[in-house]
Design a protein around this motif. Sequence first.
Motif, short mmCIF file in Angstrom:
data_model
loop_
_atom_site.label_atom_id
_atom_site.label_comp_id
_atom_site.label_asym_id
_atom_site.label_seq_id
_atom_site.Cartn_x
_atom_site.Cartn_y
_atom_site.Cartn_z
N SER A 155 0.91 -1.59 -0.23
CA SER A 155 0.09 -0.16 -0.01
C SER A 155 1.33 1.33 0.10
CB SER A 155 -1.51 -0.48 1.68
OG SER A 155 0.02 0.13 2.76
N ILE A 156 0.30 2.39 0.15
CA ILE A 156 0.75 3.49 -0.01
C ILE A 156 1.45 3.99 1.36
CG2 ILE A 156 0.56 5.94 0.00
CD1 ILE A 156 -2.11 6.10 -2.13
N TYR A 157 1.30 2.91 2.42
CA TYR A 157 1.75 3.80 4.12
C TYR A 157 2.47 2.38 3.53
CZ TYR A 157 2.30 2.42 9.03
OH TYR A 157 2.90 2.82 10.23
N SER A 158 2.77 1.38 3.20
CA SER A 158 4.09 0.27 3.71
C SER A 158 5.44 0.69 2.54
CB SER A 158 3.48 -1.33 2.67
OG SER A 158 2.51 -1.41 3.99
N GLU A 159 4.62 2.01 1.83
CA GLU A 159 5.84 2.78 0.32
C GLU A 159 6.33 3.78 1.83
OE1 GLU A 159 7.18 1.28 -2.10
OE2 GLU A 159 5.20 0.51 -3.30
N MET A 160 5.52 4.68 2.10
CA MET A 160 6.33 5.62 2.74
C MET A 160 7.17 4.33 4.10
SD MET A 160 5.97 6.93 6.30
CE MET A 160 4.66 7.28 6.81
N VAL A 161 6.64 3.38 4.61
CA VAL A 161 7.51 3.07 5.59
C VAL A 161 8.99 2.89 4.69
CG1 VAL A 161 8.07 1.39 6.98
CG2 VAL A 161 6.19 1.89 6.99
N TRP A 162 8.87 2.43 3.15
CA TRP A 162 10.19 1.53 3.28
C TRP A 162 10.88 3.02 2.97
CZ3 TRP A 162 12.20 3.44 -1.73
CH2 TRP A 162 13.23 2.40 -2.38
N GLN A 163 9.93 3.67 2.16
CA GLN A 163 10.78 4.57 1.81
C GLN A 163 11.65 5.25 2.84
OE1 GLN A 163 12.04 6.77 -0.41
NE2 GLN A 163 12.47 8.70 0.18
N ALA A 164 11.64 5.29 4.53
CA ALA A 164 11.74 6.25 5.61
C ALA A 164 12.77 4.54 6.06
CB ALA A 164 10.62 5.76 6.98
N ARG A 165 12.52 3.67 5.50
CA ARG A 165 13.99 2.47 5.89
C ARG A 165 15.12 3.23 4.63
NH1 ARG A 165 10.60 -2.97 6.08
NH2 ARG A 165 10.79 -4.03 7.99
N ARG A 166 14.73 3.51 3.95
CA ARG A 166 15.91 3.86 2.28
C ARG A 166 16.75 5.04 3.05
NH1 ARG A 166 17.22 7.08 -1.39
NH2 ARG A 166 15.01 8.32 -1.33
N LEU A 167 16.03 6.39 4.06
CA LEU A 167 16.61 6.87 4.45
C LEU A 167 17.81 6.62 5.66
CD1 LEU A 167 13.75 9.48 4.46
CD2 LEU A 167 15.59 9.79 2.95
N ARG A 168 16.94 5.68 6.57
CA ARG A 168 17.61 5.31 7.68
C ARG A 168 19.40 4.81 7.42
NH1 ARG A 168 15.97 4.81 13.18
NH2 ARG A 168 17.35 3.34 13.14
N ALA A 169 19.03 3.88 5.88
CA ALA A 169 19.98 3.12 6.21
C ALA A 169 21.11 3.65 5.40
CB ALA A 169 19.59 2.29 4.92
N GLY A 170 20.62 5.07 3.97
CA GLY A 170 21.26 6.35 4.16
C GLY A 170 22.00 6.98 5.32
N ALA A 171 21.50 7.45 6.15
CA ALA A 171 22.20 7.69 7.42
C ALA A 171 23.16 7.36 8.13
CB ALA A 171 20.98 8.36 8.38
N GLY A 172 23.27 5.25 7.76
CA GLY A 172 23.98 4.93 8.20
C GLY A 172 23.32 4.39 9.98
N LEU A 173 21.97 4.29 10.12
CA LEU A 173 21.06 3.82 11.16
C LEU A 173 21.13 2.18 11.37
CD1 LEU A 173 19.02 7.27 11.59
CD2 LEU A 173 20.99 6.33 12.94
N LYS A 174 21.15 1.97 12.40
CA LYS A 174 20.48 0.63 12.10
C LYS A 174 18.94 -0.07 11.97
CE LYS A 174 18.89 0.44 17.20
NZ LYS A 174 19.10 -0.11 18.28
N PRO A 175 18.91 -0.92 10.61
CA PRO A 175 17.10 -0.73 10.10
C PRO A 175 16.26 -0.47 11.89
CG PRO A 175 18.87 -2.91 9.31
CD PRO A 175 19.64 -2.12 10.73
N VAL A 176 15.25 -0.69 11.15
CA VAL A 176 13.94 -0.26 12.34
C VAL A 176 13.26 -1.53 12.58
CG1 VAL A 176 12.20 -0.24 10.45
CG2 VAL A 176 11.84 0.92 12.78
N ASP A 177 13.29 -1.57 13.45
CA ASP A 177 12.25 -3.05 13.96
C ASP A 177 10.69 -2.90 13.43
OD1 ASP A 177 11.48 -6.15 14.79
OD2 ASP A 177 11.67 -5.11 16.97
N TRP A 178 10.23 -3.38 12.52
CA TRP A 178 8.77 -3.50 12.34
C TRP A 178 8.02 -4.15 12.82
CZ3 TRP A 178 6.61 -2.29 6.39
CH2 TRP A 178 5.11 -2.09 6.80
N VAL A 179 6.53 -4.14 13.10
CA VAL A 179 5.98 -4.59 14.38
C VAL A 179 4.56 -4.78 14.32
CG1 VAL A 179 5.55 -6.14 16.46
CG2 VAL A 179 8.05 -5.04 15.78
#
Length: 268
Positions: A155-179
């Motif tokens: 969905s659009i929401y899942s795409e937004m979470v994917w984008q947030a994960r990409r931003l975290r990876a680009g900042a060198g942060l650990k992956p989000v634990d999505w529950v």
Amino acid sequence: MAHVIVTGNEKGGSGKSTTAMHLFAAIARAGFEVGALDLDLRQTTFFRYLENRAAFARRTGQTLALPRQIRLRPSDLRDRVEAEQEEERWFAQALAELDRECDFVIIDCPGADSYYSQMAHASADTLITPINDSLVDFDLLARMDPETGQVLGPSIYSEMVWQARRLRAGAGLKPVDWVVLRNRLSHIEARNKRKVGDALESLSKRIGYRVVPGFSERVIFREMFLNGLTLLDLRDQGFSFSISHVAARQEIRDLIKALDLPGMADAG
């Protein structure tokens, strides 16, 4: 650094604020300092819950744990880019201040898309997406073929979470634990319940979340809001527990265990 927990999805009435409040109570009872942001700037259900808690403590002369709260407001700048830059600055300042003072920060997001919500999702160490256990709410996560039940895509929401994960990876942060939290679970093994469960498990492998059981539908959750109490507070209030209340407290404990938050392994 503080561990950031975000309760988010883009539908109202799924239990985000109730989940945030009970997480706060459990973490505070374990001895940690907790910070809080409520990004639903119109309803502010999480902060109203906390206001009710503070008022109850004053009325009864009790000392009840409360988080360190920072209130944000929407930018009133007319240019969208400038408004987002201003909100980004305010959000970063609030998160930095809570990070200095707290072990955990809980951020409750609105049931709609906003720039604040997008920033919160990109900041999450643990992202909790409560959904009511129905095919209607499953649509929040993915599109489904009505004939076959096959998942067609995120969905659009899942795409937004994917984008947030990409931003975290680009900042060198650990992956989000999505529950994904299955709320209002039926006690009856209905066909719809099995269908939702199968679809959630299938989608989890494709977009990378894990599924945990949440809270059953119970009147007690609505009754506690006016006094700002949680199920974890009721024993201290001399409350007589029914079997249903004991089961609800166990759901809270099971959720905390499933989240596997740092330092919370022995909390109970």
